[in-house]
Design a protein around this motif. Structure first.
Motif, PDB file in Angstrom:
ATOM      1  N   LEU A   1       0.825  -1.209   0.000  1.00 47.50           N
ATOM      2  CA  LEU A   1       0.000   0.000   0.000  1.00 47.50           C
ATOM      3  C   LEU A   1       0.860   1.260   0.000  1.00 47.50           C
ATOM      4  CD1 LEU A   1      -2.741  -1.072   2.592  1.00 47.50           C
ATOM      5  CD2 LEU A   1      -2.994  -0.862   0.114  1.00 47.50           C
ATOM      6  N   MET A   2       1.897   1.266   0.822  1.00 46.89           N
ATOM      7  CA  MET A   2       2.770   2.438   0.902  1.00 46.89           C
ATOM      8  C   MET A   2       3.564   2.593  -0.395  1.00 46.89           C
ATOM      9  SD  MET A   2       3.265   4.843   3.066  1.00 46.89           S
ATOM     10  CE  MET A   2       4.280   5.735   4.201  1.00 46.89           C
ATOM     11  N   THR A   3       3.978   1.479  -0.980  1.00 44.97           N
ATOM     12  CA  THR A   3       4.710   1.544  -2.244  1.00 44.97           C
ATOM     13  C   THR A   3       3.834   2.132  -3.342  1.00 44.97           C
ATOM     14  OG1 THR A   3       5.930  -0.436  -1.594  1.00 44.97           O
ATOM     15  CG2 THR A   3       6.044   0.186  -3.899  1.00 44.97           C
ATOM     16  N   LEU A   4       2.586   1.680  -3.409  1.00 46.62           N
ATOM     17  CA  LEU A   4       1.663   2.207  -4.423  1.00 46.62           C
ATOM     18  C   LEU A   4       1.438   3.702  -4.233  1.00 46.62           C
ATOM     19  CD1 LEU A   4      -0.986  -0.669  -4.541  1.00 46.62           C
ATOM     20  CD2 LEU A   4       0.625  -0.043  -6.338  1.00 46.62           C
ATOM     21  N   PHE A   5       1.266   4.112  -2.978  1.00 48.39           N
ATOM     22  CA  PHE A   5       1.059   5.531  -2.685  1.00 48.39           C
ATOM     23  C   PHE A   5       2.267   6.358  -3.108  1.00 48.39           C
ATOM     24  CE2 PHE A   5       2.078   8.802   0.587  1.00 48.39           C
ATOM     25  CZ  PHE A   5       1.163   9.757   0.173  1.00 48.39           C
ATOM     26  N   VAL A  54      -6.016  -6.527  11.519  1.00 49.39           N
ATOM     27  CA  VAL A  54      -7.094  -6.858  10.582  1.00 49.39           C
ATOM     28  C   VAL A  54      -6.530  -7.081   9.179  1.00 49.39           C
ATOM     29  CG1 VAL A  54      -9.208  -6.010   9.490  1.00 49.39           C
ATOM     30  CG2 VAL A  54      -8.796  -5.587  11.925  1.00 49.39           C
ATOM     31  N   ILE A  55      -5.623  -6.215   8.762  1.00 49.23           N
ATOM     32  CA  ILE A  55      -5.050  -6.311   7.422  1.00 49.23           C
ATOM     33  C   ILE A  55      -4.332  -7.646   7.216  1.00 49.23           C
ATOM     34  CG2 ILE A  55      -3.343  -5.300   5.846  1.00 49.23           C
ATOM     35  CD1 ILE A  55      -3.956  -2.586   7.124  1.00 49.23           C
ATOM     36  N   GLN A  56      -3.752  -8.201   8.280  1.00 51.06           N
ATOM     37  CA  GLN A  56      -2.974  -9.432   8.139  1.00 51.06           C
ATOM     38  C   GLN A  56      -3.819 -10.595   7.628  1.00 51.06           C
ATOM     39  OE1 GLN A  56      -1.603 -11.371  11.687  1.00 51.06           O
ATOM     40  NE2 GLN A  56      -3.270 -10.565  12.940  1.00 51.06           N
ATOM     41  N   PHE A  57      -5.141 -10.530   7.828  1.00 51.81           N
ATOM     42  CA  PHE A  57      -5.993 -11.620   7.368  1.00 51.81           C
ATOM     43  C   PHE A  57      -6.148 -11.631   5.853  1.00 51.81           C
ATOM     44  CE2 PHE A  57      -7.544 -10.974  11.797  1.00 51.81           C
ATOM     45  CZ  PHE A  57      -7.141 -12.202  12.291  1.00 51.81           C
ATOM     46  N   LEU A  58      -5.694 -10.556   5.190  1.00 53.28           N
ATOM     47  CA  LEU A  58      -5.678 -10.541   3.728  1.00 53.28           C
ATOM     48  C   LEU A  58      -4.479 -11.304   3.181  1.00 53.28           C
ATOM     49  CD1 LEU A  58      -6.587  -6.779   3.157  1.00 53.28           C
ATOM     50  CD2 LEU A  58      -8.130  -8.738   3.105  1.00 53.28           C
ATOM     51  N   LEU A  59      -3.536 -11.642   4.061  1.00 51.18           N
ATOM     52  CA  LEU A  59      -2.323 -12.344   3.664  1.00 51.18           C
ATOM     53  C   LEU A  59      -2.450 -13.830   3.994  1.00 51.18           C
ATOM     54  CD1 LEU A  59       0.276  -9.866   5.184  1.00 51.18           C
ATOM     55  CD2 LEU A  59      -0.593  -9.870   2.856  1.00 51.18           C
ATOM     56  N   GLY A  60      -1.700 -14.637   3.268  1.00 50.25           N
ATOM     57  CA  GLY A  60      -1.641 -16.051   3.592  1.00 50.25           C
ATOM     58  C   GLY A  60      -0.930 -16.265   4.914  1.00 50.25           C
TER      59      GLY A  60
END
Length: 228
Positions: A1-5, A54-60
């Motif tokens: 996310l930070m890289t995209l920003f 919460v975000i970690q649940f988007l990762l394997g």
């Protein structure tokens, strides 16, 4: 996310910088852009970290073991974005050789630190190397720019924004040692920390945030009029 920003900012900012290069207030505008970038980047840094549970649940599951390097990488990419801001001076002055030399210095730092740190601390090595590289590049680009093409960046305020979010992250991370097993409590406390950091931002630059609030209220009023 930070890289995209950061990359999105770079692609948008460079044409903007060149388009305003011949304005009499160009240097003031460049300072304002860096100021705004720091605010948004610092909030992105803090927001991602405070809600990482919460975000970690988007990762394997296999990727979650590396979450501890994320704060280091987020800070590294924040410095990379500052480097993009500060690097405008040698592009406008057609002295891109300076940028090449600074980039070469960053590469040397990266290679040396990776060679030293990777055998010692594994995946943390490249993260710390990236932070050292981008921090060095941002610092040297700023210092050289102030000599050859001085821009009045609000460095003190920018540093305070970064200090506030770092403090917020450390406070949150320390609290997890006490109540880290209770997700709702973690999210509640982290939301409070985010609010306190926003309050800190307000006190750092009341004038700016009052203008933002006034603009926001004005926008809501116009939207309400259109609906009615």
């Amino acid at each position: 996310l930070m890289t995209l920003f950061t990359q999105a900012f770079n692609y948008a900012a460079e044409p903007f910088f060149f388009r305003h290069a011949y304005r009499s207030d160009a240097r003031h505008i460049y300072g304002q852009v860096a100021h705004s970038f720091t605010i948004v980047g610092a909030l992105a840094f803090l927001g991602i970290l405070l809600y990482m549970d919460v975000i970690q649940f988007l990762l394997g599951k296999d990727l979650r073991e590396g979450l501890d390097i994320i704060p280091i990488l987020l800070l590294a990419y924040l410095f990379l974005g500052l480097f993009y801001n500060f690097s405008i001076w040698y592009k406008l002055q057609d002295r891109t050789i300076v940028g090449g030399l600074i980039g070469l210095g960053g590469m040397v730092i990266t290679l040396i630190l990776n060679a030293i740190l990777v055998p010692q601390i594994g995946i943390y090595g490249p993260a710390w190397a990236a932070l050292a590289c981008y921090g060095f590049m941002a610092w040297l680009t700023y210092q050289s720019g102030q000599i050859h093409y001085p821009i009045d960046y609000p460095i003190y305020k920018m540093a305070l924004y970064i200090a506030v979010v770092l403090g917020g992250y450390l406070l949150s991370d320390s609290g997890k040692l006490l109540y880290g097993d209770y997700l709702l409590l973690v999210l509640g406390v982290n939301t409070l920390i985010l609010a306190l950091c926003l309050l800190g931002f307000y006190y750092i630059d009341r004038e700016l945030f009052r203008k933002i609030l006034l603009a926001f209220r004005s926008g809501l009023r116009r939207l309400h009029r259109r609906r009615t």
